[in-house]
Motif scaffolding. Structure first.
Motif, PDB file in Angstrom:
ATOM      1  N   HIS A   1       0.878  -1.351   0.035  1.00 36.82           N
ATOM      2  CA  HIS A   1       0.011  -0.243  -0.186  1.00 36.82           C
ATOM      3  C   HIS A   1       0.937   1.307  -0.127  1.00 36.82           C
ATOM      4  O   HIS A   1       1.563   1.715   0.906  1.00 36.82           O
ATOM      5  CB  HIS A   1      -0.924   0.030   1.334  1.00 36.82           C
ATOM      6  CG  HIS A   1      -2.029   0.878   1.161  1.00 36.82           C
ATOM      7  ND1 HIS A   1      -1.983   2.331   1.066  1.00 36.82           N
ATOM      8  CD2 HIS A   1      -3.368   0.606   1.217  1.00 36.82           C
ATOM      9  CE1 HIS A   1      -3.138   2.860   0.994  1.00 36.82           C
ATOM     10  NE2 HIS A   1      -4.090   1.865   0.966  1.00 36.82           N
ATOM     11  N   ASP A   2       0.926   1.973  -0.983  1.00 37.77           N
ATOM     12  CA  ASP A   2       1.753   3.071  -1.193  1.00 37.77           C
ATOM     13  C   ASP A   2       1.512   4.248  -0.234  1.00 37.77           C
ATOM     14  O   ASP A   2       2.199   5.093  -0.020  1.00 37.77           O
ATOM     15  CB  ASP A   2       1.762   3.522  -2.647  1.00 37.77           C
ATOM     16  CG  ASP A   2       2.270   2.683  -3.777  1.00 37.77           C
ATOM     17  OD1 ASP A   2       3.107   2.056  -3.197  1.00 37.77           O
ATOM     18  OD2 ASP A   2       2.042   2.735  -4.800  1.00 37.77           O
ATOM     19  N   GLY A   3       0.351   4.257   0.141  1.00 31.20           N
ATOM     20  CA  GLY A   3      -0.114   5.329   1.030  1.00 31.20           C
ATOM     21  C   GLY A   3       0.282   5.079   2.529  1.00 31.20           C
ATOM     22  O   GLY A   3       0.344   6.052   3.319  1.00 31.20           O
ATOM     23  N   ILE A   4       1.047   4.007   2.924  1.00 36.11           N
ATOM     24  CA  ILE A   4       1.452   3.877   4.155  1.00 36.11           C
ATOM     25  C   ILE A   4       2.986   3.693   4.336  1.00 36.11           C
ATOM     26  O   ILE A   4       3.677   3.040   3.556  1.00 36.11           O
ATOM     27  CB  ILE A   4       1.000   2.529   4.916  1.00 36.11           C
ATOM     28  CG1 ILE A   4      -0.619   2.704   4.833  1.00 36.11           C
ATOM     29  CG2 ILE A   4       1.323   2.254   6.201  1.00 36.11           C
ATOM     30  CD1 ILE A   4      -1.224   1.551   5.551  1.00 36.11           C
ATOM     31  N   ASN A   5       3.618   4.659   4.775  1.00 38.26           N
ATOM     32  CA  ASN A   5       4.932   4.723   4.893  1.00 38.26           C
ATOM     33  C   ASN A   5       5.682   4.038   5.905  1.00 38.26           C
ATOM     34  O   ASN A   5       5.294   4.146   7.276  1.00 38.26           O
ATOM     35  CB  ASN A   5       5.572   6.466   5.034  1.00 38.26           C
ATOM     36  CG  ASN A   5       7.195   6.659   5.068  1.00 38.26           C
ATOM     37  OD1 ASN A   5       7.727   5.913   5.599  1.00 38.26           O
ATOM     38  ND2 ASN A   5       7.421   7.722   4.359  1.00 38.26           N
ATOM     39  N   PRO A   6       6.595   3.038   5.655  1.00 39.23           N
ATOM     40  CA  PRO A   6       6.987   2.069   6.709  1.00 39.23           C
ATOM     41  C   PRO A   6       7.751   2.978   7.722  1.00 39.23           C
ATOM     42  O   PRO A   6       7.846   2.587   8.851  1.00 39.23           O
ATOM     43  CB  PRO A   6       7.962   1.023   5.959  1.00 39.23           C
ATOM     44  CG  PRO A   6       8.180   1.578   4.496  1.00 39.23           C
ATOM     45  CD  PRO A   6       7.056   2.580   4.229  1.00 39.23           C
TER      46      PRO A   6
ATOM     47  N   LEU B   1       5.581   4.432  10.170  1.00 38.72           N
ATOM     48  CA  LEU B   1       4.976   3.316  10.958  1.00 38.72           C
ATOM     49  C   LEU B   1       5.835   2.862  12.023  1.00 38.72           C
ATOM     50  O   LEU B   1       5.334   2.472  13.248  1.00 38.72           O
ATOM     51  CB  LEU B   1       4.721   2.229  10.163  1.00 38.72           C
ATOM     52  CG  LEU B   1       3.899   1.101  10.485  1.00 38.72           C
ATOM     53  CD1 LEU B   1       2.681   1.308  11.153  1.00 38.72           C
ATOM     54  CD2 LEU B   1       3.776  -0.243   9.598  1.00 38.72           C
ATOM     55  N   GLY B   2       7.117   2.565  11.598  1.00 40.55           N
ATOM     56  CA  GLY B   2       8.186   2.101  12.557  1.00 40.55           C
ATOM     57  C   GLY B   2       8.355   3.174  13.781  1.00 40.55           C
ATOM     58  O   GLY B   2       8.548   2.874  14.911  1.00 40.55           O
ATOM     59  N   ALA B   3       8.275   4.400  13.449  1.00 43.58           N
ATOM     60  CA  ALA B   3       8.426   5.390  14.311  1.00 43.58           C
ATOM     61  C   ALA B   3       7.184   5.478  15.351  1.00 43.58           C
ATOM     62  O   ALA B   3       7.389   5.735  16.676  1.00 43.58           O
ATOM     63  CB  ALA B   3       8.564   6.917  13.710  1.00 43.58           C
ATOM     64  N   CYS B   4       6.292   5.443  14.712  1.00 43.79           N
ATOM     65  CA  CYS B   4       4.902   5.413  15.773  1.00 43.79           C
ATOM     66  C   CYS B   4       4.817   4.228  16.426  1.00 43.79           C
ATOM     67  O   CYS B   4       4.698   4.491  17.742  1.00 43.79           O
ATOM     68  CB  CYS B   4       3.689   5.607  14.829  1.00 43.79           C
ATOM     69  SG  CYS B   4       3.394   6.947  13.763  1.00 43.79           S
ATOM     70  N   ALA B   5       5.129   3.195  16.037  1.00 43.70           N
ATOM     71  CA  ALA B   5       5.449   1.788  16.971  1.00 43.70           C
ATOM     72  C   ALA B   5       6.304   1.948  18.096  1.00 43.70           C
ATOM     73  O   ALA B   5       6.199   1.760  19.131  1.00 43.70           O
ATOM     74  CB  ALA B   5       5.604   0.694  15.992  1.00 43.70           C
ATOM     75  N   SER B   6       7.675   2.607  17.624  1.00 41.59           N
ATOM     76  CA  SER B   6       8.581   2.829  18.531  1.00 41.59           C
ATOM     77  C   SER B   6       8.141   3.782  19.552  1.00 41.59           C
ATOM     78  O   SER B   6       8.617   3.640  21.008  1.00 41.59           O
ATOM     79  CB  SER B   6      10.048   3.142  17.830  1.00 41.59           C
ATOM     80  OG  SER B   6      10.312   2.277  16.987  1.00 41.59           O
ATOM     81  N   ALA B   7       7.733   4.900  19.195  1.00 37.62           N
ATOM     82  CA  ALA B   7       6.999   5.950  20.289  1.00 37.62           C
ATOM     83  C   ALA B   7       6.103   5.111  21.184  1.00 37.62           C
ATOM     84  O   ALA B   7       6.208   5.683  22.300  1.00 37.62           O
ATOM     85  CB  ALA B   7       6.613   6.909  19.451  1.00 37.62           C
ATOM     86  N   GLY B   8       5.251   4.604  20.472  1.00 40.51           N
ATOM     87  CA  GLY B   8       4.119   3.951  21.355  1.00 40.51           C
ATOM     88  C   GLY B   8       4.636   3.143  22.484  1.00 40.51           C
ATOM     89  O   GLY B   8       4.238   2.888  23.784  1.00 40.51           O
TER      90      GLY B   8
END
Length: 219
Positions: free
Chosen positions: A48-53, A56-63
């Protein structure tokens, strides 16, 4: 509906937020399928080109980092009575045997239990609150928490995303069977490694267990 199929129906920004929130709640001590959500989102990003990995990884790390920090604060304030209350609400996750295993891991490895605990489902839920209950110095916890959160969340995103990209290429040449096989191989390999690490940790903890002695606080 499968998690990945549901994620496809919501905007990219909602996917980022959902991954961060679920992982954050899991990290502060609430039993949620954070890893499953992250894997599903990473696979979705691969096709899915609309989702930047990277995002995504940064948000997961922050969470992961924020959730563990909140869990630490809650554990520090609530102490052992907090573990007792959690044991009544979530006996499968916060039972005496699970708490005992986590405490022995902390006693043996200290801040490394926080770092490597990211890769074991049981310790991932316990790490923050238990570090607070045992009064681990915050600076030690913070270092292990930040490094562990980035390596686990970022690494999982990178590995699963790469598997998904390769599978997508196979799909163009072969069929959906190639996609299914590639994804299953990637996930199975990761689960095998994690299962072996968990068993090794349990054996090491059992071997070093000091009977029924209480674990001293680590100021």
């Amino acid at each position: 509906m499968h998690i990945q199929e549901w994620l496809e129906t919501i905007p990219a920004v909602s996917v980022y937020a959902l991954v961060g929130v679920v992982i954050g709640l899991e990290s502060l001590g609430i039993p949620l399928p954070g890893e499953i959500v992250l894997i599903s989102a990473a696979l979705l990003a691969a096709g899915h080109d609309g989702i930047n990995p990277w995002i995504l990884g940064a948000c997961a790390s922050a969470g992961a980092i924020i959730g563990d920090s909140i869990g630490y604060a809650i554990g520090r304030k609530g102490g052992r009575p907090l573990l007792a209350r959690l044991g009544k609400k979530f006996p499968k996750h916060f039972g005496e045997s699970q708490i005992g295993l986590a405490e022995r891991s902390f006693q043996k490895w200290g801040m490394w239990a926080v770092f490597f605990g990211r890769f074991v489902a049981l310790l991932r839920i316990f790490a923050g609150p238990l570090a607070g209950v045992l009064h681990m110095p915050y600076w030690k916890f913070l270092i292990a928490n930040v490094l562990g959160g980035i390596v686990w969340a970022g690494g999982t995103t990178a590995v699963i995303y790469s598997v998904g990209v390769v599978a997508e290429a196979w799909l163009k040449r072969f069929s959906y069977l190639g996609l299914v096989v590639a994804v299953l191989i990637g996930i199975t390999s990761m689960l095998i490694v994690k299962n072996r690490a968990k068993k090794a940790a349990e054996r090491a903890s059992a071997a070093s267990a000091p009977g029924s002695a209480a674990v001293p606080a680590a100021d």
